[in-house]
Design an enzyme around this catalytic site. Structure first.
Site, short mmCIF file in Angstrom:
data_model
loop_
_atom_site.label_atom_id
_atom_site.label_comp_id
_atom_site.label_asym_id
_atom_site.label_seq_id
_atom_site.Cartn_x
_atom_site.Cartn_y
_atom_site.Cartn_z
N CYS A 42 -28.15 35.87 17.98
CA CYS A 42 -28.97 34.67 17.91
C CYS A 42 -28.42 33.86 16.76
O CYS A 42 -28.29 34.37 15.64
CB CYS A 42 -30.42 35.05 17.66
SG CYS A 42 -31.43 33.69 17.06
N CYS A 45 -34.62 32.11 12.68
CA CYS A 45 -35.33 32.93 13.67
C CYS A 45 -36.24 33.93 12.94
O CYS A 45 -35.80 34.60 12.01
CB CYS A 45 -34.30 33.66 14.52
SG CYS A 45 -34.99 34.95 15.57
N LYS A 101 -28.81 76.01 6.70
CA LYS A 101 -28.58 74.79 5.92
C LYS A 101 -29.77 73.87 6.11
O LYS A 101 -29.92 73.22 7.15
CB LYS A 101 -27.30 74.09 6.37
CG LYS A 101 -26.97 72.89 5.52
CD LYS A 101 -25.58 72.40 5.81
CE LYS A 101 -25.19 71.26 4.88
NZ LYS A 101 -26.04 70.10 5.01
N ASP A 108 -32.24 70.82 5.98
CA ASP A 108 -32.00 69.39 5.97
C ASP A 108 -33.07 68.73 5.11
O ASP A 108 -34.06 68.20 5.60
CB ASP A 108 -32.06 68.87 7.41
CG ASP A 108 -31.42 67.52 7.54
OD1 ASP A 108 -30.83 67.04 6.55
OD2 ASP A 108 -31.51 66.93 8.63
N CYS A 149 -32.69 34.06 22.70
CA CYS A 149 -33.21 35.04 21.75
C CYS A 149 -34.64 35.39 22.15
O CYS A 149 -35.47 34.49 22.31
CB CYS A 149 -33.17 34.47 20.34
SG CYS A 149 -34.05 35.50 19.15
N TYR A 176 -31.01 78.42 -3.29
CA TYR A 176 -29.84 79.11 -2.72
C TYR A 176 -28.69 79.30 -3.70
O TYR A 176 -27.61 79.72 -3.31
CB TYR A 176 -29.33 78.35 -1.50
CG TYR A 176 -29.08 76.87 -1.74
CD1 TYR A 176 -28.07 76.45 -2.57
CD2 TYR A 176 -29.89 75.91 -1.15
CE1 TYR A 176 -27.85 75.12 -2.81
CE2 TYR A 176 -29.67 74.57 -1.38
CZ TYR A 176 -28.66 74.18 -2.21
OH TYR A 176 -28.46 72.85 -2.45
N LYS A 223 -21.83 72.77 11.18
CA LYS A 223 -22.85 71.82 11.65
C LYS A 223 -23.15 72.04 13.12
O LYS A 223 -22.23 72.10 13.94
CB LYS A 223 -22.35 70.38 11.45
CG LYS A 223 -22.23 69.95 10.00
CD LYS A 223 -23.62 69.75 9.43
CE LYS A 223 -23.60 69.04 8.10
NZ LYS A 223 -23.44 67.63 8.17
N GLU A 256 -26.32 81.41 5.28
CA GLU A 256 -27.66 80.88 4.98
C GLU A 256 -27.94 79.71 5.90
O GLU A 256 -27.01 79.01 6.32
CB GLU A 256 -27.69 80.37 3.52
CG GLU A 256 -27.49 81.47 2.50
CD GLU A 256 -27.19 80.90 1.11
OE1 GLU A 256 -27.26 79.67 0.92
OE2 GLU A 256 -26.88 81.70 0.23
#
Ligand code: IVH
Length: 658
Positions: free
Chosen positions: A431, A436, A120, A122, A413, A231, A319, A118
């Site tokens: 920084c 900040c 998969k 997401d 920075c 599923y 995967k 099947e």
């Protein structure tokens, strides 16, 4: 027939008709009437139900939008747990899985196992409960055992039947498992609308799905175009299946959408072909998939294989490698995070990577830029894997023209202009100015974010607005905001301001793990925050924790322990915590963990030096488990714990035979 009975009959037949059209449109994708005709049917039903409210049933198509926002989601325990899947990252992993399956089943290596493959999806896993054919509950996965009850939201998804179709045997109880997701087009539309409204954007369709499902107001969920494919089955009464493919067929007959791109494979070589095919073809889909799930088809074999720690041995997720694309770097900018970390970010020509348009990718840090030799103007390979921030993988050196510019990290920075430092042994420039603006904004945004204090209506844009107007400079200041403070700001109407103030106030009641995570202590994520609260059930207790005490907790090493102690030692953090206290924010763990009192009635004596625990900590553990500590050994002592160089207590215990 009485008049009421007649109306009931009419209502019933209208409902059946609407259900059929829902099914044709949302499940089969083949509508047989126009939208206008459909609307008329629904209007007619709603009108009749308004006249005869005693005839309204929860499975009526009119009940898809409940209309009443809830305060928070209830917990919902699943009857059968929602298991997760082990992963395979290569074809070798798949072969190894197949070999293991055969070994456990006692088959010879040349026997082919039948697998169902099947896609998969997401998205977000859900569990739908039907009792006597009617949808009674829909819940998120949660930790697999308990999720959140999001029934009102799920009811707005028209592809979820409120009532099961009678074309199949309808059982008295069934849990249906599936994935809620959003198609690329709908995701893009949603983000466009949000951009227009000045709201923060969702990073990807999955986040948008999860965010939509966790809306407290189902009216909002109804406007998001969510979809479902199912599923599997959790608990079920009354039917036994021979094969997983029969389960899918049955679910289809009950009126659910199942993925048509499903295949029964005769053996693992077939499975590998299927995985290769979809590795290429996945781009052509309207939604995101991140792999292929393969499941042993025979239920008998599944039962023999069983499961290990929350995942079945009869299924695995293959995967796909993360999606990659090439594009050109237009510029490299530097972002300042909530801990002051400076992150170089590549600004690129927008490119679609795995269904999402990407125009920025992280370069991680100075060392990574040097290692990959990334320059402004370079053509680069970028990749995006699921939820992870897109990153620059490598430079396509063949495309260099000689005009590319080297980049070096700034010495000040970029936000507040203060000096930046790179501590020895670290890869990150920081920084050091805690005031900040960038840090302040990031800290507050993190505090309000969904997994932290979950303050709805405050996204990055609002935080920036509040900080720039000098209304707040740390998260605790949020709790002292008044409506009058916000009203003069741009885009802040009366209703919006009230909502924002309400959601800020509501968040005071969040549980301690969320608060600890929200504080933004370095190295303390959601999970560690949970772990900490099981030892320190109040913020005060954690505040006082010593480094040594923290370090002995399983999962907490010296780095995390040090971060925590340093955090609480900083005067501005202490001040912020005092403000939280003053504001009445909940600083205690709500549900104290229930530890089984396995040492109840037992008396302990400690002697000598222990290697890993302080005496106090060991004592606390014993007490937590119901035991008692005494200082001297007697006949009543049950256990003496002797460390290095024990004293006379050990000798006495030995004499007494303890
Ligand atoms: S089966 C034991 N099948 O992937 C069965 N899961 O860890 C476990 N998912 O979040 C799940 N598509 O929601 C299965 N066709 C599919 C799936 C699928 C997506 C998700 C699932 C869970 C994760 C599994």
């Amino acid at each position: 027939m009485s008049q009421l009975e007649e109306v009931k009959k009419e209502i019933d037949s209208l409902r059946e008709e609407i259900r059929l059209h829902d099914y044709k449109y949302y499940v089969e994708n083949q509508p047989v009437i126009s939208d206008a005709q459909y609307d008329r049917l629904l209007e007619k039903l709603i009108k009749l139900e308004e006249e005869y409210p005693q005839l309204i049933t929860p499975d009526s198509p009119s009940q898809r939008v409940a209309g009443t926002p809830s305060k928070e989601f209830e917990q919902s325990k699943h009857i059968a747990p929602l298991l997760s899947l082990a992963n395979a990252f290569s074809e070798e992993d798949l072969q190894a899985f197949d070999k293991r399956v055969k070994k456990i089943l006692g088959y010879s290596h040349d026997k082919g196992i039948e697998y169902v493959c099947e896609l998969k999806l997401d998205g977000v896993a859900i569990n739908l409960t039907y009792e006597k054919g009617t949808l009674t509950k829909g819940a998120t996965r949660g930790d697999g055992t308990t999720g959140e009850n999001v029934t009102a939201n799920l009811k707005t998804i028209k592809a979820i039947p409120l009532k099961l179709r009678k074309s199949a045997k309808v059982v008295s109880f069934i849990e249906v498992r599936g994935e809620i997701f959003m198609e690329h087009e709908d995701f893009k539309k949603l983000n466009k609308e949000r951009e227009k409204a000045g709201e923060s954007l969702f990073a990807n369709p999955r986040n948008a799905t999860s965010g939509s499902m966790r809306q407290l107001d189902p009216d909002i969920t109804a406007k998001r175009r969510l979809n479902i494919l199912v599923y599997g089955i959790g608990a079920i009464k009354g039917i036994k299946f021979n094969n997983h493919s029969d389960i899918l067929k049955y679910l289809k007959e009950l009126g659910f959408r199942i993925n048509k791109n499903t295949k029964i494979c005769k053996n693992i070589d077939d499975v590998i072909k299927f995985c290769r095919l979809w590795g290429d073809k996945k781009k052509s889909l309207a939604y995101d998939i991140d792999g292929i799930v393969l499941k042993v088809n025979s239920i008998k074999e599944q039962e023999k294989l069983g499961e290990v720690t929350k995942s079945p041995r009869w299924a695995i997720a293959y995967k796909f490698a993360p999606a990659q694309e090439t594009t050109k770097i237009k510029d490299i900018i530097v972002q300042v995070g909530r801990t002051g970390a400076l992150t170089p970010v590549a600004v690129m020509e927008p490119t679609e990577v795995g269904g999402v348009t990407v125009s920025r990718a992280t370069l991680h840090n100075e060392d990574e830029i040097n290692r990959k030799d990334v320059r402004i103007g370079d053509t680069v390979v970028i990749q995006r894997a699921g939820d992870v921030i897109p990153e620059v993988v490598s430079v396509v050196k063949a495309k260099r023209t000689g005009k590319e510019k080297k980049f070096s990290m700034p010495h000040e920075c970029p936000v507040c202009g203060e000096k930046v430092v790179r501590p020895k042994g670290e890869a990150i420039w920081r920084c050091a100015n805690i005031a900040c603006d960038a840090q302040v904004k990031e800290r507050i945004s993190h505090f309000t974010s969904r997994n932290a204090m979950d303050i709805e209506g405050i996204g990055e844009a609002q935080v920036a607005q509040f900080v720039e107007n000098n209304l707040i400079d740390d998260p605790a200041d949020l709790y002292f905001l008044k409506k009058e403070d916000l009203l003069p700001l741009e885009r802040m109407g009366d209703k919006l301001t009230s909502n924002i103030i309400d959601s800020i106030q509501k968040s005071k009641n969040q549980d301690l793990p969320r608060l600890i995570f929200a504080l933004g202590i370095r190295n303390v994520g959601e999970h560690i925050a949970e772990v900490l609260t099981s030892y320190y059930p109040s913020l005060d207790a954690l505040f006082k924790a010593k480094r040594q005490d923290l370090e002995i907790i399983n999962e907490i090493g010296p780095t995390i322990a040090q971060s925590i102690v340093q955090f609480f030692a900083q005067p501005h953090n202490r001040e912020a915590i005092n403000k939280l206290k003053k504001a009445g924010v909940n600083l205690e763990l709500k549900q104290k963990p229930t530890v089984p009192k396995i040492l109840s009635g037992k008396t302990f004596v400690f002697t000598g030096e222990m290697e890993k625990l302080t005496r106090d900590e060991a004592g606390r553990i014993v007490k937590e488990l119901g035991g008692k500590i005494t200082s001297s050994v007697s006949k009543k002592t049950d256990y003496v714990v002797a460390g290095a160089s024990p004293g006379s207590k050990l000798t006495k215990a030995q004499k007494l035979g303890i």
